[in-house]
Motif scaffolding. Structure first.
Motif, PDB file in Angstrom:
ATOM      1  N   ILE A 167       0.826  -1.207   0.000  1.00  0.00           N
ATOM      2  CA  ILE A 167       0.000   0.000   0.000  1.00  0.00           C
ATOM      3  C   ILE A 167       0.861   1.257   0.000  1.00  0.00           C
ATOM      4  CG2 ILE A 167      -1.839   1.243   1.181  1.00  0.00           C
ATOM      5  CD1 ILE A 167      -2.661  -1.517   0.141  1.00  0.00           C
ATOM      6  N   LYS A 168       0.599   2.151  -0.945  1.00  0.00           N
ATOM      7  CA  LYS A 168       1.244   3.468  -0.934  1.00  0.00           C
ATOM      8  C   LYS A 168       0.422   4.394  -0.053  1.00  0.00           C
ATOM      9  CE  LYS A 168       2.799   7.315  -3.808  1.00  0.00           C
ATOM     10  NZ  LYS A 168       2.951   7.845  -5.186  1.00  0.00           N
ATOM     11  N   ARG A 169       1.070   4.989   0.921  1.00  0.00           N
ATOM     12  CA  ARG A 169       0.365   5.837   1.866  1.00  0.00           C
ATOM     13  C   ARG A 169      -0.078   7.139   1.196  1.00  0.00           C
ATOM     14  NH1 ARG A 169       1.962   9.821   5.653  1.00  0.00           N
ATOM     15  NH2 ARG A 169       0.615   9.899   7.481  1.00  0.00           N
ATOM     16  N   THR A 170      -1.401   7.385   1.204  1.00  0.00           N
ATOM     17  CA  THR A 170      -1.967   8.601   0.625  1.00  0.00           C
ATOM     18  C   THR A 170      -3.365   8.796   1.192  1.00  0.00           C
ATOM     19  OG1 THR A 170      -2.599   9.729  -1.426  1.00  0.00           O
ATOM     20  CG2 THR A 170      -2.883   7.345  -1.370  1.00  0.00           C
ATOM     21  N   SER A 171      -3.813  10.018   1.213  1.00  0.00           N
ATOM     22  CA  SER A 171      -5.173  10.302   1.680  1.00  0.00           C
ATOM     23  C   SER A 171      -6.108  10.628   0.518  1.00  0.00           C
ATOM     24  CB  SER A 171      -5.153  11.473   2.673  1.00  0.00           C
ATOM     25  OG  SER A 171      -4.615  12.636   2.057  1.00  0.00           O
ATOM     26  N   THR A 172      -5.600  10.546  -0.713  1.00  0.00           N
ATOM     27  CA  THR A 172      -6.429  10.851  -1.878  1.00  0.00           C
ATOM     28  C   THR A 172      -6.323   9.706  -2.880  1.00  0.00           C
ATOM     29  OG1 THR A 172      -4.639  12.020  -3.011  1.00  0.00           O
ATOM     30  CG2 THR A 172      -6.102  13.334  -1.596  1.00  0.00           C
ATOM     31  N   GLY A 223      -4.642   4.835   1.952  1.00  0.00           N
ATOM     32  CA  GLY A 223      -3.614   4.380   1.034  1.00  0.00           C
ATOM     33  C   GLY A 223      -4.246   3.745  -0.181  1.00  0.00           C
ATOM     34  N   LYS A 224      -3.441   3.484  -1.205  1.00  0.00           N
ATOM     35  CA  LYS A 224      -3.950   2.796  -2.384  1.00  0.00           C
ATOM     36  C   LYS A 224      -3.002   1.687  -2.792  1.00  0.00           C
ATOM     37  CE  LYS A 224      -2.244   6.387  -5.569  1.00  0.00           C
ATOM     38  NZ  LYS A 224      -2.671   7.378  -6.598  1.00  0.00           N
ATOM     39  N   LEU A 225      -3.565   0.676  -3.431  1.00  0.00           N
ATOM     40  CA  LEU A 225      -2.806  -0.515  -3.762  1.00  0.00           C
ATOM     41  C   LEU A 225      -1.693  -0.192  -4.753  1.00  0.00           C
ATOM     42  CD1 LEU A 225      -2.756  -3.631  -3.323  1.00  0.00           C
ATOM     43  CD2 LEU A 225      -4.104  -3.806  -5.437  1.00  0.00           C
ATOM     44  N   ALA A 226      -0.476  -0.601  -4.401  1.00  0.00           N
ATOM     45  CA  ALA A 226       0.682  -0.378  -5.268  1.00  0.00           C
ATOM     46  C   ALA A 226       1.250  -1.679  -5.812  1.00  0.00           C
ATOM     47  CB  ALA A 226       1.772   0.383  -4.508  1.00  0.00           C
ATOM     48  N   GLY A 227       0.973  -2.775  -5.149  1.00  0.00           N
ATOM     49  CA  GLY A 227       1.507  -4.062  -5.579  1.00  0.00           C
ATOM     50  C   GLY A 227       0.936  -5.175  -4.725  1.00  0.00           C
ATOM     51  N   LEU A 228       1.332  -6.405  -5.058  1.00  0.00           N
ATOM     52  CA  LEU A 228       0.775  -7.574  -4.403  1.00  0.00           C
ATOM     53  C   LEU A 228       1.857  -8.654  -4.330  1.00  0.00           C
ATOM     54  CD1 LEU A 228      -2.176  -8.131  -3.365  1.00  0.00           C
ATOM     55  CD2 LEU A 228      -2.473  -9.506  -5.421  1.00  0.00           C
ATOM     56  N   LEU A 229       1.950  -9.317  -3.161  1.00  0.00           N
ATOM     57  CA  LEU A 229       2.850 -10.453  -2.992  1.00  0.00           C
ATOM     58  C   LEU A 229       2.027 -11.668  -2.612  1.00  0.00           C
ATOM     59  CD1 LEU A 229       5.984  -9.163  -1.048  1.00  0.00           C
ATOM     60  CD2 LEU A 229       5.864  -9.844  -3.442  1.00  0.00           C
ATOM     61  N   ARG A 230       2.441 -12.833  -3.105  1.00  0.00           N
ATOM     62  CA  ARG A 230       1.744 -14.076  -2.763  1.00  0.00           C
ATOM     63  C   ARG A 230       2.781 -15.141  -2.450  1.00  0.00           C
ATOM     64  NH1 ARG A 230      -2.146 -15.140  -7.137  1.00  0.00           N
ATOM     65  NH2 ARG A 230      -3.287 -13.529  -5.977  1.00  0.00           N
ATOM     66  N   ARG A 231       2.531 -15.835  -1.332  1.00  0.00           N
ATOM     67  CA  ARG A 231       3.417 -16.934  -0.965  1.00  0.00           C
ATOM     68  C   ARG A 231       2.758 -18.256  -1.378  1.00  0.00           C
ATOM     69  NH1 ARG A 231       5.046 -14.992   5.177  1.00  0.00           N
ATOM     70  NH2 ARG A 231       6.573 -13.422   4.585  1.00  0.00           N
TER      71      ARG A 231
END
Length: 233
Positions: A167-172, A223-231
Motif C-alpha cells: 500500500i502506498k500511503r496517501t489520503s487521496t 492508502g492505495k494498492l501499489a503491488g501484491l505479494l503471494r506466498r
C-alpha cells in the motif's frame, strides 16, 4: 482470527440457539454487545457470514445458523474501546513516522507489516511490529506499508485471502482505484473507490458481494494498492 466483538456475537447467537432454537433479534444482539446502533450488528453479521462462521437461512426472518465453532478462531487482541459505537476493535492508526521507508539493501526493502485488512466486510486493521521484505522493483516513490489480505471479495481483481497488499500511503485517490478505506474511524477494508451522487461507494471484485455505500464523512482513504505479494506453500 475473529475480533473480540465478532467472537462475542457468535457465542451469543450460539447460546440463544441452544436455549430456544430461535436466532436472537438484531435488537437483542445490539443490547447483548452493548452497541448503540443496529448498523454495527449488521456489519458484524456480514463479517462472520463472509468468513464462514454463520449463514443466513433464506426466506426466514431471524434465521441464522452457526457453521463453525468460534473456538476455531480466538478473538484478536484489541485496543480499549472509547465510549462510542465501536462495532469492532478500534483501528490503531499508523503513525507517519513508522511509514518512513528504509533505504533498499540488495534491491530489497523491509516494509512495516500492519496486520490484516478485510477484502470482504470491514474488519479492524491492527498495527503490527513485524516487517515484510519486498523487492524494490515492485514499489514506486513514496512511503509504503504492507497488509495481509483476509477474505475473498476482491478475487476477481486477482487479490486472494492470504496475499500481501503493498500500500502506498496517501489520503487521496481517483475513482476506480483500489484503496484502503477506513470506515467510521474504526474499520478498514480493501475495495475499489467510487464517488456516486454525493456518496462514497466501496465496490468489491466478487459478484457474490454487494457494494458498500457511505456518507463521505464516514470514509477516509489511508492508502492505495501499489503491488501484491503471494506466498506459495
Amino acid at each position: 482470527m475473529l475480533t473480540a466483538k465478532q467472537h462475542e456475537l457468535i457465542r451469543f447467537i450460539q447460546q440463544r440457539l441452544e436455549e430456544t432454537g430461535i436466532s436472537p433479534s438484531f435488537e437483542e444482539m445490539k443490547s447483548a454487545l452493548d452497541l448503540k446502533s443496529k448498523s454495527g450488528v449488521h456489519r458484524l453479521i456480514s463479517a462472520l457470514e463472509e468468513r464462514g462462521f454463520i449463514r443466513r437461512l433464506p426466506n426466514r426472518a431471524r434465521a441464522l445458523e452457526v457453521l463453525k465453532n468460534p473456538e476455531d478462531a480466538l478473538p484478536a487482541a484489541v485496543a480499549p474501546a472509547a465510549d462510542n459505537d465501536l462495532t469492532t476493535a478500534s483501528v490503531v492508526r499508523i503513525p507517519a513516522s513508522t511509514m518512513a521507508q528504509p533505504e533498499p539493501a540488495n534491491d530489497v526493502i523491509e516494509l512495516p507489516l500492519h496486520g490484516r485488512i478485510a477484502a470482504g466486510a470491514p474488519i479492524e486493521a491492527l498495527e503490527g511490529q513485524s516487517s515484510l521484505p519486498v523487492p524494490a522493483a515492485l514499489l514506486g516513490p513514496g512511503d509504503h506499508y504492507a497488509l495481509e489480505v483476509s477474505g475473498d471479495s476482491m478475487i476477481e481483481a486477482g487479490i486472494f485471502d492470504g496475499d500481501f497488499a503493498l500500500i502506498k500511503r496517501t489520503s487521496t485517490a481517483r475513482d476506480g482505484e483500489i484503496v484502503v478505506a477506513l470506515v467510521d474511524n474504526e474499520e478498514a477494508t480493501l475495495k475499489y473507490l467510487h464517488r456516486d451522487a454525493g456518496m462514497v461507494r466501496l465496490d468489491p471484485a466478487n459478484s457474490t458481494y454487494s457494494p458498500q455505500i457511505y456518507q463521505p464523512g464516514q470514509v477516509e482513504v489511508q492508502g492505495k494498492l501499489a503491488g501484491l505479494l503471494r506466498r506459495y506453500h
